[in-house]
Write a protein that holds these residues in place. Structure first.
Motif, short mmCIF file in Angstrom:
data_model
loop_
_atom_site.label_atom_id
_atom_site.label_comp_id
_atom_site.label_asym_id
_atom_site.label_seq_id
_atom_site.Cartn_x
_atom_site.Cartn_y
_atom_site.Cartn_z
N ASP A 386 0.80 -1.22 0.00
CA ASP A 386 0.00 0.00 0.00
C ASP A 386 0.84 1.27 0.00
O ASP A 386 0.37 2.32 -0.46
CB ASP A 386 -0.92 0.03 1.23
CG ASP A 386 -0.14 0.29 2.51
OD1 ASP A 386 -0.40 1.29 3.18
OD2 ASP A 386 0.76 -0.53 2.83
N GLY A 387 2.06 1.23 0.51
CA GLY A 387 2.84 2.44 0.73
C GLY A 387 3.79 2.76 -0.42
O GLY A 387 4.02 1.94 -1.31
N GLY A 398 5.05 -10.60 -10.75
CA GLY A 398 4.19 -11.01 -11.85
C GLY A 398 2.83 -10.35 -11.76
O GLY A 398 2.23 -9.99 -12.77
N LEU A 399 2.31 -10.20 -10.54
CA LEU A 399 1.07 -9.47 -10.32
C LEU A 399 1.25 -8.58 -9.10
O LEU A 399 1.51 -9.06 -8.00
CB LEU A 399 -0.10 -10.43 -10.07
CG LEU A 399 -1.46 -9.76 -9.85
CD1 LEU A 399 -1.95 -9.10 -11.13
CD2 LEU A 399 -2.50 -10.73 -9.33
N GLY A 400 1.13 -7.29 -9.31
CA GLY A 400 1.25 -6.33 -8.22
C GLY A 400 -0.12 -5.82 -7.82
O GLY A 400 -0.85 -5.24 -8.64
N VAL A 401 -0.50 -6.04 -6.57
CA VAL A 401 -1.80 -5.63 -6.06
C VAL A 401 -1.60 -4.52 -5.03
O VAL A 401 -0.98 -4.74 -3.99
CB VAL A 401 -2.55 -6.82 -5.40
CG1 VAL A 401 -3.93 -6.36 -4.92
CG2 VAL A 401 -2.67 -7.98 -6.37
N ALA A 402 -2.12 -3.34 -5.34
CA ALA A 402 -2.10 -2.23 -4.39
C ALA A 402 -3.46 -2.14 -3.73
O ALA A 402 -4.49 -2.11 -4.42
CB ALA A 402 -1.77 -0.92 -5.09
N LEU A 403 -3.49 -2.09 -2.41
CA LEU A 403 -4.75 -1.95 -1.72
C LEU A 403 -5.28 -0.53 -1.91
O LEU A 403 -4.50 0.43 -2.02
CB LEU A 403 -4.60 -2.29 -0.25
CG LEU A 403 -4.80 -3.78 0.10
CD1 LEU A 403 -3.83 -4.67 -0.64
CD2 LEU A 403 -4.69 -4.00 1.60
N CYS A 404 -6.60 -0.39 -1.96
CA CYS A 404 -7.18 0.91 -2.30
C CYS A 404 -6.94 1.97 -1.25
O CYS A 404 -7.10 3.16 -1.52
CB CYS A 404 -8.67 0.76 -2.59
SG CYS A 404 -9.69 0.28 -1.19
N ASN A 405 -6.53 1.58 -0.05
CA ASN A 405 -6.17 2.56 0.97
C ASN A 405 -4.76 3.08 0.80
O ASN A 405 -4.30 3.95 1.55
CB ASN A 405 -6.31 1.95 2.36
CG ASN A 405 -5.48 0.69 2.54
OD1 ASN A 405 -5.89 -0.37 2.07
ND2 ASN A 405 -4.32 0.79 3.18
#
Length: 434
Positions: A386-387, A398-405
């Protein structure tokens, strides 16, 4: 990773998401079962191009049974009882499909942890499900290793059988400390000594709370600052105890667990009867009553009384200033960005913590070092963060997931945007993309 990314913004409108359900694609299951497994090793569900599920020929009877009854025969984990969610079929679910990723690299604050600084049980259970399917979760954090062991110990994910211990791989202190299989140290980078000196003197002069990190140990300049204690409570970092907190049998100062033996045992609630005790620099052995134990994985942040002596004997990987977000953004960050320019860099994972780290520091670099030691490819990785300190890690994976917060600079480089840390975004991402 060299490939071009396009941000998936559609998911932002859909949050929170529900896991994929059998009812939504029963025709696909029927088709597979009817052909006696001809489609083995072919995708049988494709969702957002990131989720590709496969089934083996031997599993076709199980698929038929799910289609007919909504429940694997003989399974104690009923799809009906779990609302039809395939993601909630735990035991035996590993035979159902080949995971898209072999590793999950996960940030802690603002990602795996909710706003209270704890791991939601939903996230912990998702990690267990991933592990049951052969996927290894590895922590990549700005925290120290003892802090991670403490907080994950609360949900039984630390120590033997957990995902973090002193003998497990991990990326700590923003990638400045990297451990491989068996806890072998793979990498360590230290902060410029003159930058450390200036920061320590600044802290003492202006009474700004500072915590310096040296591997598994923490040091502070101010023993009576409330933000140092808050740092322990909220972020689980080592705590400074006063003598009155643990006086026993004449022992005035407890040094915790300097050799780090027994830390994991304490995290699991086991009694460690003998601790190293230090009084005016002289070590002795003493028993500490259970009521006065340090908490799980809880060493003491040692006081820095002589800056020059301290810097001549201790290597510092990073230090943090603790203040309100307003003071950090208006005073501390601009000041220290100028002061360390060309010698170090500043980074923020949380609004009330300003970190000063060596030039070129990134979790992405730490993850890359660890993957090389594991003979693994970034394509085998799903990374969650997230930061601003997670940006390079998400770009590498391969897959980067950023949390919406999370912050905008991280969301811009992510492949997809997930639910927030208070909505168990880690669990949702595991069930959707793994």
């Amino acid at each position: 990773m060299a490939h071009q990314r396009q941000r998936d913004t559609s998911s932002e409108e859909e949050l929170p998401r529900e896991p994929w359900t059998v009812e939504k694609d029963v025709h696909l299951l029927n088709n597979l079962a009817a052909h006696g497994g001809e489609f083995q090793r072919e995708p049988w569900v494709e969702k957002d191009d990131a989720a590709s599920w496969t089934v083996e020929k031997d599993d076709v009877p199980l698929v038929n049974n799910i289609v007919a009854h909504g429940d694997p025969e003989g399974s104690s984990n009923s799809l009906a009882r779990s609302g039809g969610h395939l993601a909630n079929v735990h035991e035996g679910a590993g035979m159902f499909y080949q995971p898209n990723f072999k590793y999950i690299f996960c940030d802690m604050d603002g990602t795996l942890l909710d706003s209270s600084g704890l791991v939601p049980e939903t996230n912990a259970e998702a990690i267990r499900v991933a592990r049951s399917r052969g996927v290894q979760t590895i922590i990549a954090t700005g925290k120290s290793r003892p802090a991670v062991i403490e907080v994950l110990g609360k949900v039984n994910l630390a120590g033997t059988g957990g995902i973090v211990s002193e003998s497990s791989p991990g990326v700590f202190l923003q990638g400045l400390l990297v451990y491989g299989e068996g806890g072998q140290k793979l990498y360590q980078q230290n902060l410029d000594i003159e930058v450390c000196r200036e920061a320590l003197l600044y802290s003492l002069k202006h009474r700004v709370a500072l915590v310096a990190f040296s591997q598994d140990d923490c040091y502070t300049t101010l023993d009576d600052h409330p933000l140092v204690d808050f740092f322990h409570v909220m972020y689980h970092e080592p705590k400074q105890l006063q003598p009155r907190d643990y006086e026993h049998d004449g022992a005035d100062t407890l040094c915790g667990d300097p050799d780090h033996q027994g830390r994991e045992a304490r995290a699991q609630g086991q009694q460690i009867p003998t601790h190293q005790v230090v009084e005016h620099g002289v070590q002795a052995q003493g028993d500490v009553p259970q009521a006065l134990w340090l908490g799980p994985a809880d060493p003491i942040a040692k006081i820095i009384s002589d800056v020059d002596h301290f810097l001549s004997t201790i290597d510092i990987q990073k230090f943090v200033f603790l203040e309100t977000p307003e003071v950090i953004s208006s005073v501390l960050r601009p000041h220290w960005a100028r002061r360390v320019d060309g010698k170090a860099q500043v980074v923020q994972a949380q609004g009330d913590v300003l970190e000063v780290v060596p030039l070129g520091t990134s979790k992405g670099n730490g993850v890359k070092i660890l993957l090389e030691s594991l003979c693994a490819s970034p394509d085998e990785v799903m990374a969650l963060g997230d930061g601003e300190n997670d940006k390079e890690m998400l770009q590498l994976a391969g897959l980067g997931v950023a949390l919406c917060n999370g912050c905008e600079v991280t969301k811009v480089v992510a492949d997809v945007i997930g639910a927030s840390n208070d909505e168990s975004g880690v669990a949702q991402a595991i069930y959707k993309y793994l």
